[in-house]
Design an enzyme around this catalytic site. Structure first.
Site, PDB file in Angstrom:
ATOM      1  NE  ARG A  55      12.346   5.475   6.350  1.00 22.66           N
ATOM      2  CZ  ARG A  55      12.861   4.769   5.327  1.00 22.66           C
ATOM      3  NH1 ARG A  55      12.076   4.062   4.551  1.00 22.66           N
ATOM      4  NH2 ARG A  55      14.142   4.753   5.106  1.00 22.66           N
TER       5      ARG A  55
ATOM      6  CB  ALA B  49      17.981  -0.221   3.149  1.00 20.64           C
TER       7      ALA B  49
ATOM      8  CE1 TYR C 193      12.361   7.362   1.409  1.00 23.18           C
ATOM      9  CE2 TYR C 193      12.970   7.913   3.676  1.00 23.18           C
ATOM     10  CZ  TYR C 193      13.292   7.352   2.452  1.00 23.18           C
ATOM     11  OH  TYR C 193      14.529   6.793   2.252  1.00 23.18           O
TER      12      TYR C 193
ATOM     13  N   PRO D 279      12.281  -2.962   4.256  1.00 21.38           N
ATOM     14  CG  PRO D 279      14.581  -3.016   4.544  1.00 21.38           C
ATOM     15  CD  PRO D 279      13.487  -3.549   3.668  1.00 21.38           C
ATOM     16  CG  ASN D 280      13.756   1.054   8.201  1.00 22.16           C
ATOM     17  OD1 ASN D 280      13.520   0.824   9.384  1.00 22.16           O
ATOM     18  ND2 ASN D 280      14.917   0.820   7.649  1.00 22.16           N
TER      19      ASN D 280
ATOM     20  CG  ASN E   2      10.308   0.934  -1.943  1.00 19.31           C
ATOM     21  OD1 ASN E   2      11.526   0.712  -1.930  1.00 19.31           O
ATOM     22  ND2 ASN E   2       9.800   2.115  -1.603  1.00 19.31           N
TER      23      ASN E   2
ATOM     24  NE  ARG F 203      17.561   9.897  -0.160  1.00 21.54           N
ATOM     25  CZ  ARG F 203      16.954   9.041   0.669  1.00 21.54           C
ATOM     26  NH1 ARG F 203      16.061   8.181   0.197  1.00 21.54           N
ATOM     27  NH2 ARG F 203      17.236   9.052   1.957  1.00 21.54           N
TER      28      ARG F 203
ATOM     29  CG  HIS G 275      13.428   3.138  -5.298  1.00 19.65           C
ATOM     30  ND1 HIS G 275      13.689   2.406  -4.165  1.00 19.65           N
ATOM     31  CD2 HIS G 275      13.871   2.405  -6.340  1.00 19.65           C
ATOM     32  CE1 HIS G 275      14.282   1.286  -4.504  1.00 19.65           C
ATOM     33  NE2 HIS G 275      14.394   1.257  -5.816  1.00 19.65           N
TER      34      HIS G 275
ATOM     35  CD  GLU H 290      14.137  -0.396  -8.632  1.00 17.99           C
ATOM     36  OE1 GLU H 290      15.102  -0.357  -7.879  1.00 17.99           O
ATOM     37  OE2 GLU H 290      14.196  -0.059  -9.830  1.00 17.99           O
TER      38      GLU H 290
HETATM   39  C1  DQA Z   1      13.615   3.988  -0.771  1.00 19.32           C
HETATM   40  C2  DQA Z   1      15.031   4.494  -1.036  1.00 19.32           C
HETATM   41  C3  DQA Z   1      16.053   3.652  -0.301  1.00 19.32           C
HETATM   42  O1  DQA Z   1      17.356   4.136  -0.568  1.00 19.32           O
HETATM   43  C4  DQA Z   1      15.812   3.715   1.184  1.00 19.32           C
HETATM   44  O2  DQA Z   1      16.709   2.888   1.868  1.00 19.32           O
HETATM   45  C5  DQA Z   1      14.400   3.418   1.565  1.00 19.32           C
HETATM   46  C6  DQA Z   1      13.310   3.896   0.709  1.00 19.32           C
HETATM   47  C7  DQA Z   1      12.539   4.899  -1.415  1.00 19.32           C
HETATM   48  O3  DQA Z   1      11.411   4.442  -1.515  1.00 19.32           O
HETATM   49  O4  DQA Z   1      12.834   6.041  -1.767  1.00 19.32           O
HETATM   50  O5  DQA Z   1      14.149   2.859   2.621  1.00 19.32           O
HETATM   51  O6  DQA Z   1      13.473   2.704  -1.370  1.00 19.32           O
END
Ligand code: DQA
Length: 159
Positions: A17, A76, A22, A9-10, A73, A106, A99, A97
């Protein structure tokens, strides 16, 4: 060999964002770079993004018998999703995985990670470059699997 890239998501909002966390790169640009690397290494690649947990679970399940490795990835859902964790464990594919941000540096709630224990490895905090590192890592995993299979075949008695 085929890699499935699954984005949570997102991540479709990358480039818009929280750029201070990011960066300015859009998801399509990241995928374009991954596609070029895959072509150079003669690897098939597929991209999937969803904001919905169940759709991500469905996609992971579809990878069974279709892909040889997953780069994910979960965004959240990393911090909450037992369903995504169980799906990764169920298909049993090499899974990396990624990130973009360093989740260890964080908020406290980002330190809970449901996904990492069922992954082959994690790439954290390198920005979008982490996806490239994950591609290199997956090629290495594929090479190791191929070498192990070859060694096993060599040990089998000839018919
Ligand atoms: C994320 C880190 C997560 O905590 C966050 O909710 C994201 C992006 C990252 O790529 O740093 O949406 O996965």
């Amino acid at each position: 060999m085929k890699i499935a890239v699954i984005q949570g998501p997102n991540l479709n909002m990358l480039g818009i964002r929280e750029q201070q966390i990011y960066g300015p790169m859009k998801l399509e640009q990241i995928h374009q770079q991954m596609k070029e690397f895959a072509e150079q290494n003669k690897i098939e690649i597929e991209f999937f993004q969803s904001n919905l947990e169940g759709e991500i679970v469905d996609k992971i399940q579809e990878c069974y018998g279709d892909a040889h490795g997953i780069i994910i990835n979960p965004a959240a859902y990393t911090h909450t999703s037992i369903a995504i964790r169980d799906a990764i464990a169920a298909v049993g594919l090499p899974t990396i995985e990624v990130h973009i941000s360093n989740i260890a540096r964080r908020e406290e709630f980002r330190k809970t990670n449901m996904i990492a224990p069922v992954c082959s490895s994690s790439v954290v905090g390198f920005g979008p470059f982490g996806y490239h590192l994950a591609m290199i890592g997956m090629v290495q995993i594929f090479n190791e699997i191929a070498a192990a299979q070859k060694a096993q075949q060599a040990q089998q008695p000839q018919a």
